[in-house]
Design a protein around this motif. Structure first.
Motif, PDB file in Angstrom:
ATOM      1  N   SER A  65       0.756  -1.010   0.167  1.00 31.95           N
ATOM      2  CA  SER A  65      -0.207   0.117  -0.211  1.00 31.95           C
ATOM      3  C   SER A  65       0.519   1.137   0.502  1.00 31.95           C
ATOM      4  O   SER A  65       2.188   1.518   0.447  1.00 31.95           O
ATOM      5  CB  SER A  65      -0.217  -0.286   1.228  1.00 31.95           C
ATOM      6  OG  SER A  65      -1.031   1.404   1.282  1.00 31.95           O
TER       7      SER A  65
ATOM      8  N   SER B 185      -8.787  -7.226   3.586  1.00 29.96           N
ATOM      9  CA  SER B 185      -8.212  -5.667   3.574  1.00 29.96           C
ATOM     10  C   SER B 185      -8.601  -5.667   1.272  1.00 29.96           C
ATOM     11  O   SER B 185      -8.332  -6.856   0.954  1.00 29.96           O
ATOM     12  CB  SER B 185      -7.117  -5.418   3.702  1.00 29.96           C
ATOM     13  OG  SER B 185      -7.360  -5.814   4.870  1.00 29.96           O
TER      14      SER B 185
ATOM     15  N   HIS C 252       1.307   2.728   7.050  1.00 29.89           N
ATOM     16  CA  HIS C 252       0.634   2.654   8.492  1.00 29.89           C
ATOM     17  C   HIS C 252      -0.727   2.866   8.864  1.00 29.89           C
ATOM     18  O   HIS C 252      -1.349   2.280   9.721  1.00 29.89           O
ATOM     19  CB  HIS C 252       1.427   4.152   8.893  1.00 29.89           C
ATOM     20  CG  HIS C 252       2.946   3.947   8.722  1.00 29.89           C
ATOM     21  ND1 HIS C 252       3.462   2.647   9.639  1.00 29.89           N
ATOM     22  CD2 HIS C 252       4.203   4.324   8.733  1.00 29.89           C
ATOM     23  CE1 HIS C 252       5.051   2.867   9.743  1.00 29.89           C
ATOM     24  NE2 HIS C 252       5.128   4.435   8.575  1.00 29.89           N
ATOM     25  N   SER C 253      -1.609   3.598   7.814  1.00 27.42           N
ATOM     26  CA  SER C 253      -2.706   2.710   7.939  1.00 27.42           C
ATOM     27  C   SER C 253      -3.023   1.962   7.476  1.00 27.42           C
ATOM     28  O   SER C 253      -4.715   1.383   8.144  1.00 27.42           O
ATOM     29  CB  SER C 253      -3.249   4.000   6.789  1.00 27.42           C
ATOM     30  OG  SER C 253      -2.990   5.733   7.112  1.00 27.42           O
ATOM     31  N   VAL C 254      -3.121   1.208   7.196  1.00 26.45           N
ATOM     32  CA  VAL C 254      -3.575  -0.462   6.488  1.00 26.45           C
ATOM     33  C   VAL C 254      -2.860  -1.225   8.153  1.00 26.45           C
ATOM     34  O   VAL C 254      -4.104  -1.767   8.368  1.00 26.45           O
ATOM     35  CB  VAL C 254      -2.753  -0.676   5.387  1.00 26.45           C
ATOM     36  CG1 VAL C 254      -2.924  -2.663   5.463  1.00 26.45           C
ATOM     37  CG2 VAL C 254      -2.682  -0.510   4.155  1.00 26.45           C
TER      38      VAL C 254
ATOM     39  N   THR D  59      -2.697   0.331  10.781  1.00 30.12           N
ATOM     40  CA  THR D  59      -3.289   0.559  11.449  1.00 30.12           C
ATOM     41  C   THR D  59      -5.263   0.521  11.653  1.00 30.12           C
ATOM     42  O   THR D  59      -6.169  -0.195  12.634  1.00 30.12           O
ATOM     43  CB  THR D  59      -3.709   2.607  11.472  1.00 30.12           C
ATOM     44  OG1 THR D  59      -2.469   2.855  11.884  1.00 30.12           O
ATOM     45  CG2 THR D  59      -5.201   2.513  12.923  1.00 30.12           C
ATOM     46  N   LEU D  60      -5.679  -0.349  10.552  1.00 31.76           N
ATOM     47  CA  LEU D  60      -6.750  -0.493  10.314  1.00 31.76           C
ATOM     48  C   LEU D  60      -6.683  -2.376  10.579  1.00 31.76           C
ATOM     49  O   LEU D  60      -8.021  -3.067  11.445  1.00 31.76           O
ATOM     50  CB  LEU D  60      -6.978  -0.586   8.677  1.00 31.76           C
ATOM     51  CG  LEU D  60      -8.249  -1.656   8.050  1.00 31.76           C
ATOM     52  CD1 LEU D  60      -9.859  -1.467   8.754  1.00 31.76           C
ATOM     53  CD2 LEU D  60      -8.552  -1.520   6.690  1.00 31.76           C
TER      54      LEU D  60
ATOM     55  N   HIS E 147       0.084   3.608   2.046  1.00 31.02           N
ATOM     56  CA  HIS E 147      -0.377   4.156   2.894  1.00 31.02           C
ATOM     57  C   HIS E 147       0.206   3.243   4.021  1.00 31.02           C
ATOM     58  O   HIS E 147      -0.958   2.681   4.518  1.00 31.02           O
ATOM     59  CB  HIS E 147      -0.745   4.727   3.393  1.00 31.02           C
ATOM     60  CG  HIS E 147      -1.179   5.840   2.034  1.00 31.02           C
ATOM     61  ND1 HIS E 147      -0.776   7.288   2.389  1.00 31.02           N
ATOM     62  CD2 HIS E 147      -2.184   6.214   1.494  1.00 31.02           C
ATOM     63  CE1 HIS E 147      -1.584   7.819   0.246  1.00 31.02           C
ATOM     64  NE2 HIS E 147      -1.892   7.051   0.350  1.00 31.02           N
TER      65      HIS E 147
END
Length: 204
Positions: free
Chosen positions: A32, A50, A36-38, A40-41, A34
């Motif tokens: 991804s 996902s 870090h966002s993944v 966190t999810l 991003h």
């Protein structure tokens, strides 16, 4: 071509990990833009599938369930093993090296057994795939849906990512697996035809 297999790593034991390790999660997230966002999810919703982009960290070859399992079985019984493999909604997702989605269709087009290979989906640059949750289990929505829905929409890892840089098969290896799986299906059909129809039972 069909009997030739590139010189690649071989692991004799078929892995049975049902969940992704932390290192494996880092590898998946790196696909991804991003990561870090993944992560966190995943930390807040660990049982939810996902969507990840393809083409940079991995490509994905998407096969019908039965044929995909035959490919995986051949990769582990007579080949070099596989990269991560997932089952999602009646399909098998084989993670492959970037570029495989572009090259495999043309290689398969030259193979004499291509007619026996069911339609495959090729996810490469610009595509995205839905991957199973990191850990086994079902979301609250899935649990409310009931067992019948869960059985038809199962999403799980057959070979879960467990390292930061897993070995991924390329187009040559997956072409070999396609041919071997197609041969297996053809042999099974031939044996069934030789056995003939099962005679009907009669009552006196």
């Amino acid at each position: 071509m069909s009997d030739w297999l590139p010189d690649t790593p071989r692991t004799l034991t078929f892995p049975t990990a049902a969940y992704v390790t932390l290192d494996g999660a880092d590898w998946l997230a790196s696909a991804s833009p991003h990561p870090h966002s993944v992560q966190t999810l995943w930390a807040t919703h660990p049982t939810v599938p996902s969507v990840l982009p393809c083409g940079t960290v991995f490509d994905v070859i998407n096969a019908p369930a039965l044929f995909g399992r035959r490919m995986v079985d051949r990769l582990w019984s007579a080949g070099p093993g596989s990269g991560p493999v997932a089952a999602h909604r009646g399909r098998i997702l084989l993670f492959a090296s970037p570029g495989t989605a572009q090259r495999l269709p043309s290689l398969l087009g030259w193979e004499e057994w291509a007619h026996a290979v069911p339609p495959l989906l090729y996810h490469g640059a610009g595509d995205a795939v839905t991957v199973p949750p990191l850990h086994p289990g079902h979301s609250p929505a899935e649990q409310a849906a009931g067992d019948d829905v869960l059985a038809s929409a199962v999403s799980r890892w057959l070979v879960a990512p467990d390292v930061r840089s897993p070995w991924l098969p390329g187009p040559d290896v997956l072409l070999w697996a396609c041919v071997r799986a197609a041969r297996c299906a053809s042999d099974e059909e031939h044996e069934t035809a030789l056995q003939g129809p099962v005679p009907a039972l009669t009552t006196g």
